[in-house]
Design an enzyme around this catalytic site. Sequence first.
Site, PDB file in Angstrom:
ATOM      1  N   VAL A 134       6.113  10.608  22.540  1.00 51.18           N
ATOM      2  CA  VAL A 134       5.667  11.942  22.146  1.00 51.18           C
ATOM      3  C   VAL A 134       4.996  11.891  20.778  1.00 51.18           C
ATOM      4  CG1 VAL A 134       6.414  14.317  21.694  1.00 51.18           C
ATOM      5  CG2 VAL A 134       7.515  12.989  23.497  1.00 51.18           C
ATOM      6  N   GLU A 135       5.571  11.121  19.871  1.00 48.12           N
ATOM      7  CA  GLU A 135       5.085  11.102  18.492  1.00 48.12           C
ATOM      8  C   GLU A 135       3.758  10.352  18.343  1.00 48.12           C
ATOM      9  OE1 GLU A 135       5.946  12.398  15.668  1.00 48.12           O
ATOM     10  OE2 GLU A 135       7.745  13.461  16.275  1.00 48.12           O
ATOM     11  N   SER A 136       3.691   9.140  18.873  1.00 45.41           N
ATOM     12  CA  SER A 136       2.543   8.276  18.582  1.00 45.41           C
ATOM     13  C   SER A 136       1.994   7.560  19.797  1.00 45.41           C
ATOM     14  CB  SER A 136       2.964   7.219  17.544  1.00 45.41           C
ATOM     15  OG  SER A 136       4.006   6.401  18.080  1.00 45.41           O
ATOM     16  N   TYR A 239       7.416  20.514  22.058  1.00 46.04           N
ATOM     17  CA  TYR A 239       7.899  19.202  21.639  1.00 46.04           C
ATOM     18  C   TYR A 239       9.025  18.691  22.544  1.00 46.04           C
ATOM     19  CZ  TYR A 239       9.195  15.523  18.322  1.00 46.04           C
ATOM     20  OH  TYR A 239       9.454  14.319  17.734  1.00 46.04           O
TER      21      TYR A 239
END
Length: 521
Positions: A134-136, A239
Amino acid sequence: MYPRVIALFLSIFASGALQADDSAESPLRLDPSPMLSEAGGLQAPQAFEIREQHVRVPTIDLTVEPDDLWERIRRGFSMPDLNTDLVTDRQIYYINRPGALRQIFTRGQRYLYHIVDELERRGMPTELALLPMVESAFNPMALSSAQASGLWQFIPSTGKSYNLEQNWWVDERRDVIASTNAALDYLQTIYEMHGDWHLALASYNWGEGAVGRAVVKNRAAGLPTEYQHLNMPGETRYYVPKLQALKNIVAQPELFGINLPHIPNRPYFVTVESRVALDLATAARLAETSVDEILALNPGYKRPVLPTNGSQSLVIPASKVEAFLVNLSRHDPASASWRTYALRDGEGLEGAADRLGISATRLRQVNGLSPRARIGSGYTLIVPSESEGDRITLSNLIPTKPQAGAVEPPPPPRTLIQRTVVRGKNGRPMVVERKVTVQDSSASRDRTEKADKGKPGKRVVEEREKPSAKGNAKAAPATKAGKPEKADKPVRQEKPEKPGKNAGKPPAPPAKAKAEPPKRR
């Protein structure tokens, strides 16, 4: 009615017989008692059969380690599921992009084992191993517009709070091992703050203070304080659903038509310590692997050569450890692709370039030094080899700014001629000039030089490399006769006309030029 019921129960207990066939598929039968058929004229109850229903419940032997890392991740799922429309929306989003999803999973093969191992050691849910997706998207070089960097997307200030070193040589926000430890420390802290993993994840994205205020606001209004009921930005609202969607896909990939790449349940990389000066290209050669693989496992290094302060930590593929150690024992430091050089007392960059056999221009370029930068003794330079291939591969690690210790003097002031066009007596245009010393950027200079010329009230700025020795510059010609009119210091004044037919009238007042500073942004 009652005698028949009593007779039925008596027949069951009197017979004491459940006769089952040896085969598991044969039905169970209840045999009627012959005594009941003779007594009281009661007919024996009709025989009936009961078939055994075998419901097979899948079992997991937790004492045996699975061969597949995905199965190990599934066993550690322990977060409560989030069932909302946004989760469905994100599932559809990922399923419609199988190529991107496959790329994310393929990148994660290098890092997932280490992350899962750390999560299990801390007793944390293994859903968090999917959070870098999800982040990167499992890209350790990812950099957001807010300057968040690495797999776990730490901004500089939070990285410093969790002891992630950031300097000219390294950025531990991109280091796989250091950033994972810091991210899990942070997640544990915010989970203990909220006592809820969904709120902890929202805090990781939005900030623990913002989530805490949203919870207090809902509680004061008598509203639920769960994640899905909070008022939050759109990014944070999506998120946790993103993570839940990825969890659902990993839990049942066949349900979504996704083929997960096989990831063995064993370490992908190991860390080795070397006291021999190394660079990344040489490390790849010693490990008998590609430079891209070494870069992917050592993204925390910002330069092609490792810093020389003490032992050097290097991450290499686990399958290449033996070959790396054997080749390292035979390695000649003089054959390195890149190396470092510290300036000696009284030595300048040009002298070092001659000693190293490289041009001073090239040496300045690979060290991020401008032609006017001054460096002194002890300054460490990185020096490339003659291998053009290594230069191209590691070009993204060449600095654009010098490290601490380089002095960049300010640019010398420039003298400009500022000309102002005004209307003089009888409506005739006049030009007033004055010298202006400025230290502006090239972009500001370009904008200034594009000013309209020849229009009343507009300024024309021209650069004069060598200022005139006199205090005043000569004015441009403005009369029809071609005679130049002299300019007083900052303001142009016309000479009074000779006595004639208008001698009785007082002279017109001098025209004044407006003094405006240069426009800057």
